[in-house]
Write an enzyme that holds these catalytic residues in place. Structure first.
Site, PDB file in Angstrom:
ATOM      1  N   HIS A 190      -3.227   3.423  -6.198  1.00 55.26           N
ATOM      2  CA  HIS A 190      -3.638   2.088  -5.566  1.00 55.26           C
ATOM      3  C   HIS A 190      -3.816   1.015  -6.862  1.00 55.26           C
ATOM      4  CE1 HIS A 190      -4.980  -0.457  -2.443  1.00 55.26           C
ATOM      5  NE2 HIS A 190      -6.254  -0.826  -3.146  1.00 55.26           N
ATOM      6  N   ARG A 202      -0.830  -0.993  -7.066  1.00 59.75           N
ATOM      7  CA  ARG A 202      -1.234  -2.324  -6.075  1.00 59.75           C
ATOM      8  C   ARG A 202      -2.014  -3.284  -6.634  1.00 59.75           C
ATOM      9  NH1 ARG A 202      -1.210  -4.265  -0.898  1.00 59.75           N
ATOM     10  NH2 ARG A 202      -3.149  -4.747   0.045  1.00 59.75           N
ATOM     11  N   TYR A 237      -9.206  -9.674  -6.942  1.00 59.53           N
ATOM     12  CA  TYR A 237      -8.466  -9.313  -7.975  1.00 59.53           C
ATOM     13  C   TYR A 237      -8.852 -10.068  -9.232  1.00 59.53           C
ATOM     14  CZ  TYR A 237      -6.038  -5.908  -5.029  1.00 59.53           C
ATOM     15  OH  TYR A 237      -5.602  -5.119  -4.220  1.00 59.53           O
ATOM     16  N   ARG A 288       0.832  -1.353   0.072  1.00 59.99           N
ATOM     17  CA  ARG A 288       0.161   0.084  -0.089  1.00 59.99           C
ATOM     18  C   ARG A 288       1.020   1.248  -0.064  1.00 59.99           C
ATOM     19  NH1 ARG A 288      -2.180  -3.630   4.014  1.00 59.99           N
ATOM     20  NH2 ARG A 288      -4.000  -4.668   3.318  1.00 59.99           N
ATOM     21  N   LYS A 311      -2.604  -1.605   8.153  1.00 64.86           N
ATOM     22  CA  LYS A 311      -4.026  -1.532   8.182  1.00 64.86           C
ATOM     23  C   LYS A 311      -4.761  -2.379   8.843  1.00 64.86           C
ATOM     24  CE  LYS A 311      -7.791  -1.475   4.492  1.00 64.86           C
ATOM     25  NZ  LYS A 311      -8.433  -1.829   3.586  1.00 64.86           N
ATOM     26  N   HIS A 320      -3.269  -8.740   3.241  1.00 67.66           N
ATOM     27  CA  HIS A 320      -4.900  -8.700   3.372  1.00 67.66           C
ATOM     28  C   HIS A 320      -5.185  -9.592   4.503  1.00 67.66           C
ATOM     29  CE1 HIS A 320      -5.384  -8.125  -1.418  1.00 67.66           C
ATOM     30  NE2 HIS A 320      -5.611  -7.025  -0.640  1.00 67.66           N
TER      31      HIS A 320
END
Length: 317
Positions: A249, A252, A292, A146, A173, A283
């Protein structure tokens, strides 16, 4: 279930979720509001799916996607409560439509090169800032971390003398830390940037690895503005229906999609490898990484071709 019992169970649920690594910062106010909503009903009324639905839709300012998120939060609590009280009803998943996630933009190799070249020419009073922008673009594109994780890196977190060189991503995160191994080319670029910040005397001024125009830690808003300006100047357009320019983003997204696509092309077991990519990307759950695949036509095509190959093999037996 009485209001006091409901409150006690909710507190236990919150404690359990936090112990599992979920911060619950967004969910906790929703849960407490729902408990107050349920307590305002008749004391003897059971907790029904309709009650959860009524609460989720009770705020007139909530958009459809927000109502879906509110109901999803309460479903988790009700699933927990149903283990203690069989009369608790759990609303079906997908009862309210959720928000549509935009298809991730995939920068081409030529576009990445153009972004890097354009970043080196960014106008600034700081001679180091263009190199900061270029290095950050390259780092996010090559590792998939990120952008805010990159900006939060301290000098000590960029461990280029180890074998292999790596980044220490701290308190991310979901309040977890992880190690991110670096490709030799990425490590080389980071060493070059480290040398530049040293020559400009930044080592004694700031503990952050990436330096702003004012000699402090670089900020996301400034960096994101630079990237979006570069994207606009290059004439890169968002996908139809997306509505906004690709930005940090998207780099990523590109990393995750390219890695999954490479595994498909190599004939590797994606289900076995997906948890590794989830950990690498930071994640919380492999489902987040799996998005994705489902959001990217190239990956769906590869998956379809893999399935067709399995089908043909099975038919030939």
């Amino acid at each position: 279930m009485t209001p006091s019992e409901l409150t006690t169970r909710m507190e236990s649920y919150l404690s359990l979720r936090r112990a599992m690594g979920f911060p619950m910062q967004i969910e906790e106010p929703r849960l407490r509001d729902f408990v107050a909503f349920a307590a305002a009903k008749d004391a003897g009324e059971r907790i029904s799916a309709q009650m959860a639905l009524d609460w989720a839709c009770s705020s007139p300012r909530c958009a459809t996607s927000a109502r879906s998120a509110r109901l999803s939060t309460i479903r988790g609590l009700l699933l927990y409560l149903s283990a203690f009280d069989s009369t608790v009803e759990v609303p079906q998943a997908g009862l309210l439509p959720g928000g549509r996630r935009n298809k991730p933009y995939l920068f081409s190799p030529a576009e990445i090169d153009a972004l890097l070249n354009g970043a080196s020419g960014v106008q600034s009073e700081s001679a180091l800032w263009p190199q900061t922008v270029a290095t950050l673009i390259g780092l996010v594109a090559s590792t998939g971390i990120r952008a805010k994780e990159a900006l939060n890196l301290a000098v000590a977190d960029v461990q280029l003398d180890l074998d292999p060189p790596r980044l220490l991503i701290r308190d991310t995160k979901f309040h977890k830390s992880r190690l991110v191994p670096l490709h030799v080319t990425t490590a080389t670029k980071l060493r070059e940037y480290a040398g530049q910040r040293r020559r400009y005397g930044c080592d004694s001024q700031c503990k952050a690895f990436f330096i702003s125009e004012r000699g402090k830690q670089a900020r996301y808003t400034r960096l994101n503005l630079c990237v979006r300006t570069l994207v606009s100047n290059l004439g890169i357009q968002p996908y139809p229906g997306s509505g906004r320019l690709p930005g940090l983003h998207s780099l990523r997204h590109r990393f995750a999609v390219k890695r999954l696509l490479a595994w498909y092309e190599q004939g590797l077991d994606i289900r076995a490898l997906l948890p590794n990519l989830s950990v690498y990307l930071g994640h919380r759950d492999p489902v987040e990484t799996y998005w994705y695949l489902t959001a990217t036509p190239a990956l769906l095509t590869a998956a379809a071709e893999r399935f067709a190959g399995y089908a043909e093999t099975g038919a030939g037996r």
